[in-house]
Design an enzyme around this catalytic site. Structure first.
Site, short mmCIF file in Angstrom:
data_model
loop_
_atom_site.label_atom_id
_atom_site.label_comp_id
_atom_site.label_asym_id
_atom_site.label_seq_id
_atom_site.Cartn_x
_atom_site.Cartn_y
_atom_site.Cartn_z
N ASP A 26 -2.41 -4.97 0.09
CA ASP A 26 -1.93 -6.27 0.55
C ASP A 26 -2.68 -6.78 1.77
O ASP A 26 -3.01 -7.97 1.85
CB ASP A 26 -0.42 -6.24 0.80
CG ASP A 26 0.06 -5.09 1.67
OD1 ASP A 26 -0.79 -4.30 2.16
OD2 ASP A 26 1.28 -4.96 1.86
N GLN B 128 0.82 -1.21 0.00
CA GLN B 128 0.00 0.00 0.00
C GLN B 128 0.85 1.27 0.00
O GLN B 128 2.06 1.23 0.23
CB GLN B 128 -0.92 0.00 1.22
CG GLN B 128 -2.05 -1.01 1.14
CD GLN B 128 -3.05 -0.84 2.27
OE1 GLN B 128 -2.98 -1.51 3.28
NE2 GLN B 128 -3.99 0.07 2.09
N HIS B 129 0.19 2.37 -0.29
CA HIS B 129 0.68 3.74 -0.07
C HIS B 129 1.71 4.25 -1.07
O HIS B 129 1.84 5.46 -1.22
CB HIS B 129 1.30 3.89 1.33
CG HIS B 129 0.43 3.50 2.47
ND1 HIS B 129 -0.83 4.00 2.68
CD2 HIS B 129 0.66 2.64 3.50
CE1 HIS B 129 -1.35 3.48 3.77
NE2 HIS B 129 -0.46 2.64 4.29
#
Length: 477
Positions: free
Chosen positions: A239, A82-83
């Site tokens: 994830d 992520q991110h």
């Protein structure tokens, strides 16, 4: 050579799931109806907190090849870290290496954005989470502040899984980018309740209100694109949301995942808005919500322990189990890469209480595993304080395979811990999502992936109390 687990037959309907994580990419190919593993492959990613996304694409192709290719596969879905910020220009070219979730240089910009929206509680109310360095919005602001020429070229911002799904489709048009609620909810400029972007927050992050493409949101059981060969590409997921789907988590379940980062997350029917930054209010991969607490330091603490002690992964666990709980007074604060929860991006690790009696392999091994898990015990407690009714704790991730982790986790969590069979649960969740989109239905397919082990150890609240004393003593990083 393909890693063949089961022979495929012409009667099977096959789907592929991808886990593009920080350290590697894994591909599983499963039967869409039963979940039976047919074959799998993997490849490594380079180290670092910023990475040229071309390495992910190259690794994905290597992993697909090692899994025997996709010629007989009907659908695929990508779960990813992520991110991370993948900034693209108007031609779809990557502007600079992607800043990953564990890149902490944007810590101060996260605070600035929170304050501009009215403070951390106001930001949490807007997007489910108070921003920390990990969030994409913080990285977009860092780009605007520190690389204004690159920021001026930004025509689209994608997450790692968005970019890989787009690359699989073969498109070069940034308007074809797509994502899902779960991964979008980690950007810091997406409201998972209304399933819409907060473009006002994104404009603040970029310091510009010009039109920038953000990936369109695809439903959890829908396809976002198709390859030139006719392979259907599902929405994908972050994830942790993919892992929750892969392990079959239901409301009341808390999943503790021990990968590069450590996470504790719960499936919830209702959204959460926690204003201190401890609990992130993410979306899950089914249309529900996924309140989550993340620590930066998990499996790599165990990697460090093997290097310090000169032993392998299994021997590390044997040493830890040979020691008494509490490691004879030795306590580790495991902030080896800074920390996200609590938010100390510039912190370092601390060993406390070391003396001649505990200066041995067993106690050091025990202290390092306990230190890693104490942060996750705090994470579970934060979810409980937010109102999560914890019925089961499931332990997944690479570090969960160590023989010492589950029994020590049970002791520190003060709860029974369930250990599903070893598996690639992010990739499995992505495969299940692809199967859901392919087969249809109101809910994802139910796959039986094996027997669950149960661990119940006597609680050790004194160990957790000593850890918390050390944590609180070092609050002024």
């Amino acid at each position: 050579m393909p890693n063949n687990s089961e022979p495929s037959t012409s009667a099977q309907t096959l789907v592929a799931g991808v886990d593009s994580s920080t350290q590697s990419v894994k591909v599983v190919i499963r039967d869409a109806h039963t979940g039976r593993l047919i074959r799998e492959g993997r490849a490594s990613h380079p180290d670092g907190t910023e990475v040229d996304p071309s390495h992910w694409w190259s690794a994905l192709n290597t992993a697909i090849e090692s899994a025997g290719g996709l010629a007989d596969v009907q659908a695929i879905s990508v779960g990813g870290q992520q991110h991370g910020m993948v900034a693209l220009d108007s031609d779809g070219q990557v502007i600079r290496p992607a800043l990953l979730w564990n890149d902490t240089r944007s810590a101060s910009t996260a605070n600035n954005l929170n304050n501009e929206i009215g403070g951390s509680p106001a930001m949490a109310e807007a997007v489910g989470s108070s921003l920390v360095a990990s969030f994409t919005a913080s990285k977009v602001r860092w780009l605007a502040d520190n690389e204004p020429d690159n920021a001026a070229r930004v025509a689209a911002v994608a997450l790692p899984h968005d970019w890989l799904s787009w690359k699989l489709s073969g498109s070069t048009d940034i308007n074809d980018l797509f994502t899902d609620r779960s991964d979008a909810s980690g950007t810091g400029y997406f409201d998972s309740v209304s399933s819409s972007y907060r473009r006002d927050i994104f404009a603040r992050a970029l310091k510009s209100d010009r039109a920038v493409v953000l990936p369109r949101i695809v439903g959890p059981n829908e396809f976002g694109a198709m390859t030139s060969a006719g392979l259907k590409i599902a929405a994908g997921a972050g994830d942790n949301a993919a892992a929750a789907l892969g392990v079959g988590a239901q409301p009341g379940d808390v999943v503790v995942s021990l990968g590069t980062s450590g996470t504790a997350f719960a499936v919830s029917e209702t959204p959460t808005h926690e204003g201190t930054g401890t609990v992130a209010g993410f979306a899950d991969a089914t249309g529900r919500f996924l309140p989550l607490v993340c620590t930066l330091n998990a499996a790599r603490i165990m990697d460090a322990a093997t290097r310090i002690l000169g032993v392998d992964f299994d021997r590390l666990g044997q040493l830890a189990l040979a020691a008494q709980s509490g490691a004879n007074g030795l306590t580790l604060l495991p902030y080896f890469e800074g920390e996200r929860t609590p938010n100390h991006p510039n912190a370092t690790g601390v060993f406390a209480g070391m003396d001649l009696a505990n200066s041995n392999q067993q106690d050091i091994a025990r202290a390092m595993i306990e230190g890693m898990l104490c942060g996750l015990a705090d994470a579970i407690e934060a979810l409980v304080e937010l109102g999560v009714d914890v019925k089961r704790v499931l332990l997944v991730g690479g570090a969960a395979k160590n023989p010492a982790v589950a029994p020590i986790a049970s002791a520190l969590f003060g709860r029974e811990v369930l250990l599903p069979p070893a598996g690639e649960y992010v990739a499995d969740g992505a495969a299940k999502q692809a199967a859901w989109a392919l087969l249809g239905g109101a809910t994802p397919p139910q796959w039986n992936l094996g027997e669950v082990e149960k661990f119940s150890s006597p609680a050790t609240p004194e160990v957790l109390a000593r850890y918390r004393q050390l944590r609180d003593r070092t609050e002024g990083w």
